[in-house]
Design a protein around this motif. Structure first.
Motif, short mmCIF file in Angstrom:
data_model
loop_
_atom_site.label_atom_id
_atom_site.label_comp_id
_atom_site.label_asym_id
_atom_site.label_seq_id
_atom_site.Cartn_x
_atom_site.Cartn_y
_atom_site.Cartn_z
N TYR A 136 -0.69 -0.65 2.97
CA TYR A 136 -0.74 0.72 2.50
C TYR A 136 0.69 1.23 2.34
O TYR A 136 1.53 1.06 3.24
CB TYR A 136 -1.50 1.60 3.50
N GLN A 167 5.51 1.58 4.84
CA GLN A 167 4.54 0.56 4.45
C GLN A 167 3.79 0.12 5.70
O GLN A 167 4.40 -0.25 6.71
CB GLN A 167 5.26 -0.62 3.81
N LEU A 177 -5.46 6.82 2.95
CA LEU A 177 -5.63 7.11 1.53
C LEU A 177 -5.65 8.62 1.29
O LEU A 177 -5.05 9.12 0.33
CB LEU A 177 -6.92 6.47 1.01
N GLY A 186 -2.29 10.30 1.18
CA GLY A 186 -1.40 10.03 0.06
C GLY A 186 -0.92 8.60 -0.02
O GLY A 186 -0.17 8.24 -0.93
N PHE A 187 -1.33 7.77 0.94
CA PHE A 187 -0.97 6.36 0.88
C PHE A 187 -1.74 5.68 -0.26
O PHE A 187 -2.83 6.12 -0.63
CB PHE A 187 -1.31 5.65 2.20
N GLU A 188 -1.19 4.62 -0.78
CA GLU A 188 -1.86 3.81 -1.78
C GLU A 188 -1.92 2.37 -1.27
O GLU A 188 -0.97 1.90 -0.63
CB GLU A 188 -1.10 3.85 -3.11
N PHE A 189 -3.01 1.71 -1.54
CA PHE A 189 -3.13 0.31 -1.09
C PHE A 189 -2.53 -0.61 -2.15
O PHE A 189 -2.92 -0.58 -3.31
CB PHE A 189 -4.58 -0.08 -0.82
N SER A 190 -1.55 -1.41 -1.74
CA SER A 190 -0.89 -2.36 -2.63
C SER A 190 -1.52 -3.74 -2.46
O SER A 190 -1.42 -4.33 -1.38
CB SER A 190 0.62 -2.42 -2.33
N GLU A 191 -2.17 -4.22 -3.51
CA GLU A 191 -2.77 -5.55 -3.45
C GLU A 191 -1.70 -6.63 -3.30
O GLU A 191 -1.91 -7.63 -2.61
CB GLU A 191 -3.59 -5.81 -4.72
N THR A 228 3.88 13.91 2.05
CA THR A 228 2.64 14.66 1.95
C THR A 228 2.56 15.63 3.10
O THR A 228 3.40 15.64 3.99
CB THR A 228 1.43 13.71 1.99
#
Length: 388
Positions: free
Chosen positions: A174, A4, A161, A164-169, A180
């Protein structure tokens, strides 16, 4: 990779102080280190406390003294209000040798689990290096921190991004849910690198060592220097500290939870210009300390961790490399991981590898056995090839 990545609020500066001028800059070093948050005086620099949390804790601060240099990473406000005035008072020739980075940096913290240390350094730095982003990497007792130029923030987000990372609101971070592969990330910086980024990790490593050889960078160890990685011990605040002993209400301070003996030890160590000391203060962590074992006695029982550890740093003097050089951390760490696995796959010595970037240098840190093997692997890669 389970990681994270969270950005730390603020803009930060890198400060390079030659060891010959260390004593001349000790006062501002101690000024940024020691606790703040008392009544503000009108005569003090405006915005001096910028970069602090509500309990007056640094968002991020690193003070490192090594055999190559003294290096400071601090909030840009502190660099301009505390260091710059003192530097301006030095003789002209001396003031030119002390350097505050012209551009600002952002810092992000990386929380990761279930990864060996060497692979973690690689996986965290590779996507940024492949995007042509210069980085500084600092491993601490709790967390890894990465510094990148502020102008590259958008590129960092795009690179993560694409990796393969995703942004968590919810977490404002990230998050990497699944492993990956390394691939080239297109740069979206407004100032693209002068040469195209590498297309794969192997090319990145090749470029890195070619650049280091061209600049005559030779890795070395300091004889007899052994380090330990530890943490400032947190304590429960006593009522007299929390409520005040003079009948007046006191504003909450993070210092209430840290053993004061830690600060006595730090000041004592810094006052004698240590061979090696790297302190990191971060808003969400207790103080982290990587320090010469011979200085442990100064801290008494104010530190926690494996004080019987035996870490040996391999130094790379990068003073002749441009500050914006890319791929150094990833290239060196990645090549070392590969070479050490080839030497002895069963030993898994790379599991303890960490890295410390300073303003003009780098240090690969391993256990004593791993360090000897790493140096053995690095030296042939950086031997100068005599041309015609």
């Amino acid at each position: 990779m389970n990681a994270q990545i969270s950005f730390i609020e603020g803009q930060f500066s890198l400060i390079h102080i030659p060891l010959a001028l260390y004593s001349s800059l000790l006062q501002p070093i101690l000024q940024v280190l020691l606790p703040h948050g008392g009544p503000k005086h009108q005569s003090g620099p405006e915005g001096l406390l910028e970069g602090h949390s509500l309990d007056h804790k640094h968002g991020f601060l690193n003070i490192s003294v090594t055999p190559i240099e003294c290096s400071i990473v601090c909030h840009t406000t502190w660099a301009q209000n505390v260091f710059a005035p003192v530097i301006a008072l030095l003789p002209k020739e001396s003031s030119r040798q002390v350097q505050i980075s012209k551009e600002s940096y952002i810092v992000f913290s990386v929380s990761s689990a279930g990864m060996e240390a060497g692979q973690r350094v690689m996986d965290l730095t590779a996507p940024l290096a492949m995007a042509g982003i210069p980085i500084f990497f600092i491993t601490t007792y709790y967390t890894d921190f990465i510094l990148v130029p502020s102008k590259d923030r958008q590129t960092v987000g795009s690179a993560l991004l694409a990796r393969g990372f995703e942004f968590s609101e919810n977490d404002s971070a990230y998050v990497a849910p699944t492993p990956t592969t390394h691939s080239r990330i297109p740069s979206t910086s407004s100032d693209p690198p002068s040469t195209p980024p590498p297309t794969n990790v192997a090319e990145l490593q090749l470029r890195t060592f070619s650049q280091l050889k061209k600049r005559h960078v030779v890795p070395f160890v300091e004889p007899g220097l052994h380090l330990v990685q530890c943490s400032g011990k947190e304590i429960l605040p006593q009522d007299e500290y929390r409520n005040g002993t003079n009948g007046s209400a006191q504003q909450s301070s993070w210092m209430e939870n840290i053993d004061p003996k830690l600060y006595v030890g730090l000041v004592s160590a810094l006052a004698q210009q240590p061979r090696f000391l790297s302190l990191t203060l971060a808003q969400d962590d207790a103080p982290s300390l990587l320090v010469d074992k011979s200085l442990l006695w100064l801290f008494g029982n104010s530190i926690a961790g494996d004080t019987e550890g035996d870490l040996v740093p391999i130094f790379l003097d990068l003073v002749d490399l441009p500050l914006e050089s890319t791929g150094i951390v990833c290239g060196v760490a990645g090549k070392l991981v590969d070479e050490m696995r080839m030497q002895d796959p069963a030993a898994n010595l790379s599991s303890e590898l960490s890295y410390l970037s300073t303003a003009r240098a780098g240090a690969v840190i391993l256990g004593s056995e791993g360090s000897a093997r790493a140096l053995e692997a690095l030296l042939p890669l950086l031997e100068k090839v005599e041309g015609p």
